[in-house]
Design an enzyme around this catalytic site. Structure first.
Site, PDB file in Angstrom:
ATOM      1  N   TYR A   1      -1.450   0.243  10.743  1.00 35.36           N
ATOM      2  CA  TYR A   1      -1.721  -0.520   9.530  1.00 35.36           C
ATOM      3  C   TYR A   1      -0.547  -0.453   8.568  1.00 35.36           C
ATOM      4  O   TYR A   1      -0.071  -1.481   8.057  1.00 35.36           O
ATOM      5  CB  TYR A   1      -2.978   0.028   8.843  1.00 35.36           C
ATOM      6  CG  TYR A   1      -3.134  -0.422   7.402  1.00 35.36           C
ATOM      7  CD1 TYR A   1      -3.432  -1.746   7.102  1.00 35.36           C
ATOM      8  CD2 TYR A   1      -2.958   0.468   6.338  1.00 35.36           C
ATOM      9  CE1 TYR A   1      -3.560  -2.166   5.779  1.00 35.36           C
ATOM     10  CE2 TYR A   1      -3.091   0.063   5.030  1.00 35.36           C
ATOM     11  CZ  TYR A   1      -3.388  -1.256   4.747  1.00 35.36           C
ATOM     12  OH  TYR A   1      -3.497  -1.669   3.453  1.00 35.36           O
TER      13      TYR A   1
ATOM     14  N   THR B   1       0.816  -1.209   0.000  1.00 32.94           N
ATOM     15  CA  THR B   1       0.000   0.000   0.000  1.00 32.94           C
ATOM     16  C   THR B   1       0.851   1.261   0.000  1.00 32.94           C
ATOM     17  O   THR B   1       1.988   1.256   0.493  1.00 32.94           O
ATOM     18  CB  THR B   1      -0.900  -0.001   1.252  1.00 32.94           C
ATOM     19  OG1 THR B   1      -1.504   1.281   1.425  1.00 32.94           O
ATOM     20  CG2 THR B   1      -0.093  -0.286   2.516  1.00 32.94           C
TER      21      THR B   1
END
Length: 317
Positions: A151, A128
Site C-alpha cells: 500500500y 500517507t
C-alpha cells in the site's frame, strides 16, 4: 470556485466535501466509484453522502476514475482534491495488490493526463505517513521514504507520478501526507472503529503486537481543516506537507481512554505483529503550521468520544 473531490464518499472525502460547502463561493463535484472491494462497504459510503446529496452546490458522479469521461467534468474545475484510492496496509499483500495498482496508480495517472488538457490552479494529492516506513523520531517532509507495505509503495508511486507531471507540465501540485486519521465515519477496518464495536458487543479487543506501538492520531475534523486551507494558501505549490494530530499515544493508552469513556474494563486479545506497519509514527507539522495556519485542536479523548457517539447513532450497525 469549482472543486473536484475524488473519493468523495469515503471517510475523509465526505467530511472534506461538507467542509468545502460551508463556503458559499464553492461548488463541489464529488466523484466516487463506490468500489466493491474497498474496506468500506458500499452502503456505508452511501450513508456518508446523505447530507451532501441534498446540497444544491454539490454534484455527485458515481463512476470509476478510469472510465469517467474527464472531458465532461474537468473543464472549469479550479482545484482537484485527489483522495480516491484503495486504503489499508494489511489487505495490500498478495493477489489484492492488483486492486491497489489499479486504484492508486493507474487512476491517478489518468487524472493527471486529464489535467494536461484541462489545467487546474491546484492539484492536491492525498498521501500517507506510510510512505516513511519505520522511523524512531519525529519525522519531517525531508525524511527518506521507505514504505513497509505494498500500500505504501503505491501511494509513494502516486506521489512520484504527480511530481513527474509537475515537472513536465507545470502541474500545480501539493502533496499532503496524513497521519492516522480517526473520528466519525472512520473505516470499519481501522483500529478505533473495531475497538469501539468490540466493546459495544462485549467482545475482546484484538490488538496487533504488544500494544506499545504509538501513532500520531489526527482527528478528521482537524485533517479537513488543513486540506481545505490549501484552497487559498499562498506559496504552497510544489510542497509536500505532513498533516498530523494534536496527540500521540500508544494503543494501550487509547484502550485506557476507551475504558474510561465506556466505564468498564475490556478484555484484550493479543495477536501477532501486523506485516507492513511501523512501530511508531510521529509527525513534524511545522510546515503545515507555517504554510496552512494549521493547528490541530482535538485531543484524543474528545475525538474518541465523537467517534463513539457517531457509531451509536449509525442505523446500519
Amino acid at each position: 470556485m469549482k472543486i473536484l473531490v475524488t473519493g468523495a464518499a469515503g471517510f475523509i472525502g465526505s467530511h472534506l466535501c461538507e467542509k468545502l460547502l460551508q463556503n458559499p463561493n464553492h461548488e463541489v463535484i464529488g466523484l466516487d466509484a463506490l468500489v466493491y472491494k474497498s474496506p468500506t462497504p458500499i452502503h456505508v459510503r452511501e450513508y456518508n453522502l446523505r447530507y451532501l446529496l441534498a446540497h444544491d452546490r454539490f454534484t455527485f458522479i458515481n463512476q470509476d476514475l478510469l472510465q469517467v469521461p474527464l472531458s465532461e467534468i474537468l473543464p472549469g474545475v479550479d482545484i482537484i482534491y485527489h483522495l480516491a484510492g484503495m486504503p489499508g496496509v494489511r489487505s495490500s499483500w498478495g493477489e489484492d495488490f492488483k486492486t491497489y495498482v489499479t486504484n492508486n496508480i493507474e487512476a491517478t495517472q489518468r487524472l493527471l493526463e486529464g489535467c494536461r488538457k484541462y489545467p487546474v490552479s491546484k492539484f492536491v494529492y492525498a498521501s500517507t505517513s506510510s510512505v516513511y516506513g519505520e522511523k524512531t523520531n519525529q519525522v519531517n517532509e525531508d525524511a527518506k521514504t521507505e514504505p513497509l507495505s505494498p500500500y505504501g509503495v503505491t501511494k509513494l508511486t502516486g506521489e512520484q507520478l504527480c511530481k513527474v507531471y509537475a515537472t513536465t507540465d507545470e502541474l500545480p501540485l501539493v502533496i499532503l501526507r496524513f497521519f492516522t486519521v480517526y473520528g466519525p465515519r472512520q473505516r470499519p477496518d481501522m483500529a478505533f472503529h473495531r475497538f469501539i464495536q468490540h466493546i459495544r458487543q462485549n467482545k475482546p479487543i484484538p490488538i496487533n503486537g504488544d500494544g506499545l506501538q504509538t501513532r500520531d492520531f489526527t482527528y478528521v475534523g482537524d485533517c479537513v481543516e488543513a486540506i481545505a486551507a490549501t484552497a487559498y494558501a499562498a506559496n504552497i505549490i510544489g510542497e509536500t506537507i505532513n498533516i498530523g494530530g494534536k496527540e500521540r499515544a500508544s494503543v494501550l493508552d487509547c484502550i485506557a481512554i476507551l475504558e474510561d469513556l465506556f466505564g468498564k474494563k475490556v478484555d484484550m486479545q493479543l495477536l501477532g505483529k501486523a506485516s507492513g506497519e511501523p512501530r511508531h509514527t510521529w509527525a513534524d507539522i511545522q510546515k503545515a503550521q507555517t504554510l496552512l495556519g494549521y493547528q490541530p485542536r482535538t485531543d484524543l479523548r474528545t475525538g474518541l468520544q465523537a467517534e463513539i457517539l457517531d457509531l451509536s447513532q449509525t442505523p446500519y450497525l
